[in-house]
Design an enzyme around this catalytic site. Structure first.
Site, PDB file in Angstrom:
ATOM      1  N   LYS A 194       5.824  -4.733  -4.696  1.00 55.90           N
ATOM      2  CA  LYS A 194       7.346  -4.843  -4.898  1.00 55.90           C
ATOM      3  C   LYS A 194       7.884  -4.664  -3.430  1.00 55.90           C
ATOM      4  CE  LYS A 194      11.234  -4.145  -7.092  1.00 55.90           C
ATOM      5  NZ  LYS A 194      11.683  -5.343  -7.743  1.00 55.90           N
TER       6      LYS A 194
ATOM      7  N   ARG B  86       4.024  -0.520  -4.680  1.00 57.80           N
ATOM      8  CA  ARG B  86       3.800  -1.099  -3.470  1.00 57.80           C
ATOM      9  C   ARG B  86       2.268  -1.752  -3.631  1.00 57.80           C
ATOM     10  NH1 ARG B  86       6.894   1.460   0.402  1.00 57.80           N
ATOM     11  NH2 ARG B  86       5.517   0.813   1.983  1.00 57.80           N
TER      12      ARG B  86
ATOM     13  N   HIS C 103      15.213 -38.262  -3.497  1.00 58.96           N
ATOM     14  CA  HIS C 103      14.822 -38.658  -2.041  1.00 58.96           C
ATOM     15  C   HIS C 103      13.150 -38.191  -2.081  1.00 58.96           C
ATOM     16  CE1 HIS C 103      18.610 -39.543  -0.289  1.00 58.96           C
ATOM     17  NE2 HIS C 103      19.112 -38.369  -0.884  1.00 58.96           N
TER      18      HIS C 103
ATOM     19  N   CYS D 154       0.851  -1.179  -0.093  1.00 56.55           N
ATOM     20  CA  CYS D 154      -0.013  -0.014   0.110  1.00 56.55           C
ATOM     21  C   CYS D 154       0.861   1.206  -0.011  1.00 56.55           C
ATOM     22  CB  CYS D 154      -0.964   0.075   1.289  1.00 56.55           C
ATOM     23  SG  CYS D 154      -2.148  -1.171   1.146  1.00 56.55           S
TER      24      CYS D 154
ATOM     25  N   LYS E 232      10.956 -16.951 -10.217  1.00 58.63           N
ATOM     26  CA  LYS E 232      10.630 -16.028 -11.345  1.00 58.63           C
ATOM     27  C   LYS E 232       9.440 -16.663 -11.943  1.00 58.63           C
ATOM     28  CE  LYS E 232      12.472 -13.036 -10.350  1.00 58.63           C
ATOM     29  NZ  LYS E 232      13.334 -12.792  -9.227  1.00 58.63           N
TER      30      LYS E 232
ATOM     31  N   GLU F 222      15.577 -19.759  -7.354  1.00 55.40           N
ATOM     32  CA  GLU F 222      15.463 -18.267  -7.841  1.00 55.40           C
ATOM     33  C   GLU F 222      14.741 -18.632  -9.296  1.00 55.40           C
ATOM     34  OE1 GLU F 222      15.047 -15.418  -7.186  1.00 55.40           O
ATOM     35  OE2 GLU F 222      15.564 -14.122  -9.015  1.00 55.40           O
TER      36      GLU F 222
ATOM     37  N   GLU G 247       6.133 -16.255 -10.069  1.00 57.85           N
ATOM     38  CA  GLU G 247       5.731 -15.030  -9.834  1.00 57.85           C
ATOM     39  C   GLU G 247       4.946 -14.343 -11.150  1.00 57.85           C
ATOM     40  OE1 GLU G 247       9.313 -13.100  -8.841  1.00 57.85           O
ATOM     41  OE2 GLU G 247       8.290 -12.151  -7.109  1.00 57.85           O
TER      42      GLU G 247
ATOM     43  N   ASN H 135      -1.317   1.817   5.649  1.00 57.09           N
ATOM     44  CA  ASN H 135      -0.629   0.881   4.901  1.00 57.09           C
ATOM     45  C   ASN H 135      -0.125  -0.177   6.139  1.00 57.09           C
ATOM     46  OD1 ASN H 135       1.354  -0.586   3.805  1.00 57.09           O
ATOM     47  ND2 ASN H 135       3.101   0.690   4.416  1.00 57.09           N
ATOM     48  N   GLY H 136      -0.564  -1.359   5.959  1.00 53.26           N
ATOM     49  CA  GLY H 136       0.153  -2.081   7.009  1.00 53.26           C
ATOM     50  C   GLY H 136      -1.332  -2.893   7.592  1.00 53.26           C
TER      51      GLY H 136
ATOM     52  N   TRP I 227      -2.694  -2.765  -1.581  1.00 48.44           N
ATOM     53  CA  TRP I 227      -2.463  -3.930  -1.727  1.00 48.44           C
ATOM     54  C   TRP I 227      -3.375  -4.828  -0.821  1.00 48.44           C
ATOM     55  CZ3 TRP I 227      -0.484  -7.851   1.373  1.00 48.44           C
ATOM     56  CH2 TRP I 227      -0.044  -9.217   0.797  1.00 48.44           C
TER      57      TRP I 227
HETATM   58  O1  M6R Z   1      12.827  -5.879  -1.042  1.00 47.87           O
HETATM   59  P1  M6R Z   1      13.221  -7.097  -0.778  1.00 47.87           P
HETATM   60  O2  M6R Z   1      14.494  -7.409  -1.244  1.00 47.87           O
HETATM   61  O3  M6R Z   1      13.492  -7.382   0.778  1.00 47.87           O
HETATM   62  O4  M6R Z   1      12.320  -8.034  -0.925  1.00 47.87           O
HETATM   63  C1  M6R Z   1      12.086  -9.219  -0.857  1.00 47.87           C
HETATM   64  C2  M6R Z   1      11.202 -10.109  -1.719  1.00 47.87           C
HETATM   65  O5  M6R Z   1       9.609  -9.612  -1.252  1.00 47.87           O
HETATM   66  C3  M6R Z   1      11.568 -10.167  -3.197  1.00 47.87           C
HETATM   67  O6  M6R Z   1      12.803 -10.397  -3.364  1.00 47.87           O
HETATM   68  C4  M6R Z   1      10.471 -10.858  -4.060  1.00 47.87           C
HETATM   69  O7  M6R Z   1      10.414 -12.167  -3.424  1.00 47.87           O
HETATM   70  C5  M6R Z   1      10.416 -10.455  -5.271  1.00 47.87           C
HETATM   71  N1  M6R Z   1       9.219 -10.308  -5.758  1.00 47.87           N
HETATM   72  C6  M6R Z   1      11.071 -11.668  -6.121  1.00 47.87           C
HETATM   73  O8  M6R Z   1      11.237 -11.285  -7.508  1.00 47.87           O
END
Ligand code: M6R
Length: 607
Positions: A602, A27, A502, A2, A483, A479, A486, A98-99, A74
């Site tokens: 983000k 945000r 396993h 937010c 990606k 990772e 997401e 926000n929060g 958000w």
């Molecule tokens: O701003 P930060 O690096 O602390 O954010 C951590 C995660 O929220 C962030 O890396 C998230 O997993 C991304 N969307 C990955 O692409």
């Protein structure tokens, strides 16, 4: 999560706040809204969906007024609908938030019993009612705030507008970030300095528990006990220019292509590529006195940290643990004297990482912040800061900040290894030379997109995808899977290649693409065996390797993506580019929104 803004200006505030919200849309983008005062009267415009929907609404139904608040959401409590969009109003009071207000259910029940009527599912609305109720019973705005703040539990930031009070905003911060910007006879509030950058550079950051009474002439601040406090004003270095995506289809694509620059600029923070000299940031200057490194991070920053663990152990001979921040923060951690916690966060605002870092400090550790935003909360609370110099990242999926984190970590590991005399000088210089040449290798890796077409065609039609890697490639498997999940919404998992037998091997059949990260080097032979096991079960193989690895590993029918050859220590940084491109190009093929994927934001400032 937010984005919130507030403005007391000498001109119409709706366009100013829309510009600030555009800068905060990273945000959250579930809904947006503004409230302004004109001749004392409040008007509100809200729209579900992205900020563009609110912008369209304002074209049809403009808002006048020189005082106002705004929000981009958000969703936490209640679905992303019109009735749950902020600002929330009760009587004379409108609130953006926000929060999370953790005790909102009890407050709501109490307020309903007092005859208050709620119109949304949110936790926020309770705050508007509490303030309005206090005003109704004759309290001043400041008294209403002083009484309300101790009643709220949770981590949040608030901005409050009161009908009839054209020169007043109330603001509060508990854990979630909030900044006040002072202009010439104007005052502004925003979730971060980037939102305020076109309006003013004179910023006061609220500290945890602070609340404020803001007027055009300035702000009065109070701490969590309600005592007046002074907080320093700083001059923000954040640029007011809004960065566009140029000729790229998405910010994510641009940011993938920005990586050679991001890596080159970041490298200079720890290494002088000209002389090969390396510097250690505080609190690591006395490298031989660092007993242990504990890294706390979330998401992609966590995966960068898993790679760093290999480097710290192998190049610097330092014990290193990597912890998921949201778990670490609630454990009774036992950490050694002389230990350093590295808090890794692109935004510098992830609440989980901030709380984990504070837990580390409480356990006697010194703190190094590894962030991309120099004025962020984590940077401000750290003993020392190692800055990634990737520039602002707008795509929700972290790309250039990830490879910049890896670069900073590798530079730091080399510097520590030298200072502790664990790393031979000749090997240090070899690695520095390889790092200096890396931007050119990364530019090669991004330029070869033709090879991806058959693979992304296959991935776009898959239901499940597995990523496998060993050693330095294991975090890259994690990772890669993140990606893909997401931005394409395809189910993907990353596994340590040796761990597959396993259990996860049961998942493999002819419908499952298996992405094998198998560069030539220390883990090659064993990875080959694990990939052969997957191939034998019908898995459709995609190999991300280098020319030597491709020659030794690929069989007919495999898809092969060939990376430029680099020192084996540096392969994760190149692999990152390929897993990013795989996800991005698959998203383009599927038509999902790579920059603003569903449900994500983000900067994650809720717990
Ligand atoms: O701003 P930060 O690096 O602390 O954010 C951590 C995660 O929220 C962030 O890396 C998230 O997993 C991304 N969307 C990955 O692409």
């Amino acid at each position: 999560m937010c984005g919130i803004v507030g403005a007391l200006a000498n001109r119409p505030v709706a366009p100013l706040m829309m510009e600030a919200l555009r800068r905060l849309e990273y945000r959250g983008y579930d809904s947006a809204g503004l409230a302004t005062l004109t001749e004392g009267h409040m008007a509100i415009r809200r729209a579900p969906g992205k900020l563009s929907a609110l912008s369209d609404l304002l074209e049809r139904e403009p808002l006048s007024g020189a005082s106002g608040i705004g929000h981009t959401r958000w969703a936490t409590h209640g679905p992303p609908t019109l009735k749950n969009a902020h600002p929330h109003r009760a009587g004379r009071v409108a609130v953006v938030h926000n929060g999370i207000i953790e005790n909102f259910a009890a407050l709501r029940a109490e307020l309903i019993a007092n005859g208050r009527v709620f119109t949304s599912d949110t936790d926020t609305e309770a705050v508007a009612h509490l303030i309005d109720l206090a005003l109704e019973t004759g309290r001043t705005a400041e008294q209403a705030m002083a009484e309300t703040m101790p009643r709220l539990r949770g981590a949040f930031a608030l901005v409050i507008l009161i009908e009839g009070e054209e020169d007043l905003l109330l603001a509060a911060r508990r854990a979630s970030p909030l900044a006040i910007g002072l202009g010439e006879g104007e005052a502004f509030i925003g979730s971060d300095a980037m939102a305020l950058a076109p309006l003013t550079r004179r910023i006061i950051y609220l500290e945890d528990g602070d609340w404020a009474v803001v007027r055009r002439a300035g702000a009065s601040l109070f701490d969590e006990t309600g005592q007046p406090v002074e907080r320093a004003m700083s001059i923000s270095t954040v640029s007011g220019a809004l960065i566009g995506k140029g000729n790229y289809r998405h910010f994510m694509e641009k940011e993938i292509f920005d990586q050679p620059d991001a890596i080159a600029h970041t490298l200079h923070a720890v290494i002088d590529p000209g002389t090969g000299a390396s510097t250690l940031p505080p609190p690591m200057e006395q490298a031989d006195q660092v007993s242990k490194i504990t890294i706390v991070a979330a998401g992609t920053s966590y995966y960068a940290s898993l790679v760093a663990r290999y480097w710290f152990e192998s190049l610097a001979g330092i014990g290193c643990e990597v912890e998921v921040a949201s778990e670490f923060r609630d454990r009774d951690v036992v950490l050694p004297e002389g230990g350093v916690v590295i808090a890794v966060s692109q935004s510098g605002e992830s609440l989980d990482t901030l709380m984990a870092m504070r837990r580390g400090r409480a356990a006697g550790q010194r703190i190094l912040g590894l962030v991309n935003v120099p004025e962020s909360t984590i940077a401000r609370e750290s003993d020392g800061v190692l800055l990634t110099r990737a520039g602002p990242e707008f795509g929700v999926a972290a790309t250039k900040t990830f490879t910049a984190q890896l670069t900073a970590f590798l530079g730091l590991a080399i510097a520590l290894g030298r200072a502790r005399e664990h790393l031979a000088e000749a090997r240090a210089l070899e690695l520095i030379a390889a790092l200096s040449a890396l931007p050119a290798r990364v530019a090669e890796a991004v330029s070869d997109q033709q090879a991806f077409a058959p693979v992304t065609h296959m991935l776009a039609r898959a239901r499940d995808v597995l990523y496998l890697g060993r050693g330095l490639s294991y975090p890259m498997a994690l990772e890669g899977a993140l990606k893909l999940k997401e931005i394409t919404y395809i189910h993907a998992e990353g596994y340590a290649a040796g761990e597959m037998k396993h259990g996860p091997i049961a998942l493999i059949d002819e419908a499952v693409p298996v992405i094998g990260l198998a560069p030539s080097g220390p883990w090659f032979e064993k990875t080959v065996s694990n990939l052969a096991e997957a191939r034998a079960r019908g898995g459709r193989m995609v190999l991300i390797t280098d020319a030597e690895g491709a020659g030794r590993l690929a069989v007919d029918g495999d898809h092969v993506l060939v990376l430029p050859t680099v020192d084996p220590m540096l392969t994760p940084i190149l692999q990152a580019v390929h897993v990013q491109l795989l996800a991005y190009l698959t998203a383009v093929e599927k038509g999902t929104d790579a920059d603003q994927p569903r449900n994500l934001a983000k900067s994650v400032t809720v717990e």
